[in-house]
Every structure is written in structure tokens, then in C-alpha cells.
Design a protein around this motif. Structure first.
Motif, PDB file in Angstrom:
ATOM      1  N   GLY A   1     -15.455 -14.567 -12.027  1.00  0.00           N
ATOM      2  CA  GLY A   1     -14.659 -15.601 -11.356  1.00  0.00           C
ATOM      3  C   GLY A   1     -14.505 -15.259  -9.881  1.00  0.00           C
ATOM      4  N   GLN A   2     -14.241 -13.982  -9.607  1.00  0.00           N
ATOM      5  CA  GLN A   2     -14.057 -13.558  -8.216  1.00  0.00           C
ATOM      6  C   GLN A   2     -15.364 -13.647  -7.424  1.00  0.00           C
ATOM      7  OE1 GLN A   2     -11.238 -13.264  -6.969  1.00  0.00           O
ATOM      8  NE2 GLN A   2      -9.848 -12.745  -8.638  1.00  0.00           N
ATOM      9  N   THR A   3     -16.473 -13.277  -8.057  1.00  0.00           N
ATOM     10  CA  THR A   3     -17.759 -13.349  -7.342  1.00  0.00           C
ATOM     11  C   THR A   3     -18.059 -14.802  -6.948  1.00  0.00           C
ATOM     12  OG1 THR A   3     -18.540 -11.466  -8.627  1.00  0.00           O
ATOM     13  CG2 THR A   3     -20.218 -12.745  -7.482  1.00  0.00           C
ATOM     14  N   ALA A   4     -17.819 -15.733  -7.890  1.00  0.00           N
ATOM     15  CA  ALA A   4     -18.075 -17.149  -7.589  1.00  0.00           C
ATOM     16  C   ALA A   4     -17.132 -17.651  -6.500  1.00  0.00           C
ATOM     17  CB  ALA A   4     -17.905 -17.986  -8.861  1.00  0.00           C
ATOM     18  N   LYS A   5     -15.872 -17.244  -6.588  1.00  0.00           N
ATOM     19  CA  LYS A   5     -14.881 -17.694  -5.592  1.00  0.00           C
ATOM     20  C   LYS A   5     -15.236 -17.184  -4.191  1.00  0.00           C
ATOM     21  CE  LYS A   5     -10.918 -18.798  -3.638  1.00  0.00           C
ATOM     22  NZ  LYS A   5     -10.682 -20.155  -3.152  1.00  0.00           N
ATOM     23  N   ILE A   6     -15.682 -15.937  -4.121  1.00  0.00           N
ATOM     24  CA  ILE A   6     -16.024 -15.342  -2.818  1.00  0.00           C
ATOM     25  C   ILE A   6     -17.234 -16.063  -2.204  1.00  0.00           C
ATOM     26  CG2 ILE A   6     -16.996 -13.233  -1.792  1.00  0.00           C
ATOM     27  CD1 ILE A   6     -15.112 -11.718  -3.790  1.00  0.00           C
TER      28      ILE A   6
END
Ligand code: NAD
Length: 298
Positions: free
Chosen positions: A167-172
Motif C-alpha cells: 500500500g505504501q509503495t503504491a501511495k509513494i
């Protein structure tokens, strides 16, 4: 009725907690700035003077904090919140943090029989208020299934990006694109206006042409064009330059760790860093036009 402990009542957390109350959840809140709880308590939440107290009897813990260090210091370590939670409690961290930090939280939670999701959001403060956020989730599908009722109370779209940290990789990646688009939008408006165009007319043209993008439509940086946007209000509120800079830094770190080139992201990061150095870190990211366009630099 499920009980939700909610930590972090800033620009995003406060409206998200209010939407949980509206949907019928019992909500126990804590922010280190205690005044921020007042409107949420008036709407029916209970206020607590520390995170541990806000977590007692909670089925689900949600956190909406600035950055990795805040999330790690809340949950991890010998005195961290994880040590106090009942096995089975579901932790949903909605802050935008480093994927590696999110994975540390997942691993520590696993080791204690707790369930965790990284669930950063997109949609800004208006999406948080309207309950139309997009949740970008990393972690086990079974945990996401448990989280759906609370996520549905705060958002409209829920994406399962993959395993822990995804989720964090996509958000970044998404926010790197937003930073680039905001700089590009400011640059295009500045070019047009310096050459005699009306910024409102140029914005309308670009919105219906191939330059159309989210920054232009939702955060037009030119002051005074739309009363609902931070640019009409001295760039107060919204998504801060400091948070944008943090996210572009996370993108740069992720690129370094994976051997990827992100030249546009790095340029945007440097421009936002310069803007923050000039004392604008608290303003909405659309204030980057002050750096790009001399007329707007006041
Ligand atoms: P904010 O700075 O307004 O709010 C953060 C809150 O956390 C503050 O009220 C602070 O007092 C509190 N806090 C910090 N450490 C704490 C602790 N240990 N215990 C309790 N409270 C603590 O930030 P925001 O704009 O609400 O953003 C929160 C997160 O959401 C960030 O990671 C940001 O990148 C992300 N985000 C923000 C937006 C936006 O438009 N503002 C949009 C999408 C994602």
C-alpha cells in the motif's frame, strides 16, 4: 457495535474519525495536541490522554500520523502500543510512511498475534471530510475483509495493492506523480499568464485538453480562481509542502534501494525542498507557484 481507537487528529484524522462516528462506531481518540479532539468529542467520541488509554477494549486501532518515525515510536519497542493490545486486534495505519517501516509494523504485529494493514489514503482533506477517500491497502486479504466496514465509513474506493508494505509503495509512486504534476501545472499557468492569458481561461482550456490533471482540477495553484481551493485562502490547510517533501523523499529512497532512475521525482523533490527552506513548509503544496512565478511569490 465495534470500538475503534483513533490516534492522530490532524487535517486528515479529525474528519476521518468524525465519519466513523457518523457510521455508528464507538470511537476513542488521542492526539498529542489535546484541543484537536474537541469537535470529535462533541460529536460523541471519548478523548484520552495517551494512546494506550485510547486503545483499551478497541477492536480496531487506526493511526493517521505524519511520518515513519511517529508510527514506529507509537507502536514498536518495549513500551510501544503493540505490547498493550489484545491478540486479534486489527491495526490499520493510514499514515504515508516508508514501506520498510510498514513491514516492521506488520512483522511485530504478527509476532504478537495481532493483525495489521498499511492503508495510506488519497483524496486530500476534502475527500476525508466527504468520506470519499481512496484506501491503498497492503497486507493479508483476510485482514482487509475485516477492515472493510471501517474503511467504507471513511472512503469510497478500496484497493488491495498486495502484501505488507505494498500500500505504501503504491501511495509513494502516486504522490511522486502528484508532486511532478503540481510543479508542471504551476509552470504551465505561469507561462500562459506571463504571455497575456487569463489564468481562469487557461485553466478551463487545459482542464478540457491533454494537460488535464488532478492538481489542476482539485488544487489549481493560481490564487483566487476557485473559492474551495487552498490557493483562494492563502494556501492554508490541505496537504502540506512538508508532507509532499517527505513523500518525495520516500520515493527517492525507494528508487535508490531498487536501482531505479526517477529524474522528474528528484527535480520535484528539490523544488519542494527549496520552497520549504524559504519558510513555506506548512502551506498547501499548491503554494509551489510562489517559487515558480515571481508575481505570486509574496
Ligand atoms: P497533520 O500534521 O495535520 O496531522 C498529524 C497529527 O498527528 C497531528 O495532529 C499531530 O499532533 C499528531 N501526532 C503526531 N505524533 C503523534 C503521537 N505520537 N501520538 C498522537 N498524535 C500524534 O497531518 P495530516 O495532513 O493529517 O496527514 C497525516 C498523514 O496523512 C501524513 O502521513 C500525510 O502524508 C498523509 N496524507 C495527508 C493528506 C492531506 O491532504 N493532508 C492526504 C493524503 C495523505
Amino acid at each position: 457495535m465495534q470500538t475503534v481507537g483513533f490516534i492522530g487528529l490532524g487535517k486528515m484524522g479529525a474528519p476521518m474519525a468524525l465519519n466513523l462516528l457518523k457510521a455508528g462506531f464507538a470511537v476513542q481518540v488521542f492526539d498529542r495536541l489535546s484541543d484537536l479532539a474537541d469537535p470529535i468529542v462533541r460529536a460523541g467520541a471519548t478523548n484520552h490522554n495517551n494512546a494506550h488509554s485510547a486503545s483499551v477494549n478497541a477492536d480496531i486501532m487506526i493511526s493517521m500520523l505524519p511520518a515513519s518515525e511517529h508510527v514506529e515510536s507509537l507502536y514498536l519497542g518495549a513500551t510501544g502500543l503493540l505490547q498493550h493490545l489484545t491478540p486479534g486486534t486489527l491495526i490499520i495505519d493510514c499514515s504515508t510512511i516508508a514501506p520498510a517501516s510498514a513491514r516492521r509494523l506488520h512483522d511485530a504485529a504478527d509476532g504478537l498475534g495481532l493483525a495489521a494493514l498499511d492503508a495510506p489514503v488519497s483524496g486530500g482533506t476534502t475527500g476525508a471530510q466527504a468520506g470519499t477517500l481512496t484506501f491503498i491497502v497492503g497486507g493479508l486479504a483476510t485482514n482487509l475483509q475485516r477492515a472493510r466496514p471501517v474503511l467504507n465509513a471513511m472512503g469510497k474506493n478500496i484497493f488491495h495493492a498486495g502484501d505488507a508494505g505494498a500500500g505504501q509503495t503504491a501511495k509513494i509512486a502516486n504522490n511522486m506523480m502528484l508532486g511532478i504534476m503540481m510543479v508542471g501545472t504551476a509552470e504551465a499557468l505561469s507561462l500562459g499568464v506571463a504571455n497575456g492569458l487569463d489564468p481562469k481561461v487557461l485553466s478551463e482550456i487545459m482542464t478540457l485538453s491533454s494537460g488535464q490533471n488532478w492538481a489542476l482540477d482539485h488544487k489549481n495553484p493560481w490564487p483566487g480562481l476557485n473559492t474551495n481551493m487552498p490557493a483562494a485562502n492563502g494556501y492554508q490547510g490541505g496537504f502540506s509542502v512538508d508532507h509532499m517533501l517527505k513523500d518525495l523523499g520516500l520515493a527517492a529512497l525507494t528508487a535508490l534501494q531498487s536501482g531505479r532512475a526517477t529524474p522528474m521525482g528528484e527535480l520535484a523533490r528539490n523544488l519542494f525542498a527549496l520552497h520549504a527552506q524559504q519558510g513555506h513548509g506548512d502551506l498547501d503544496l499548491s503554494s509551489i507557484i510562489k517559487l515558480i512565478d515571481k508575481k505570486n511569490s509574496g
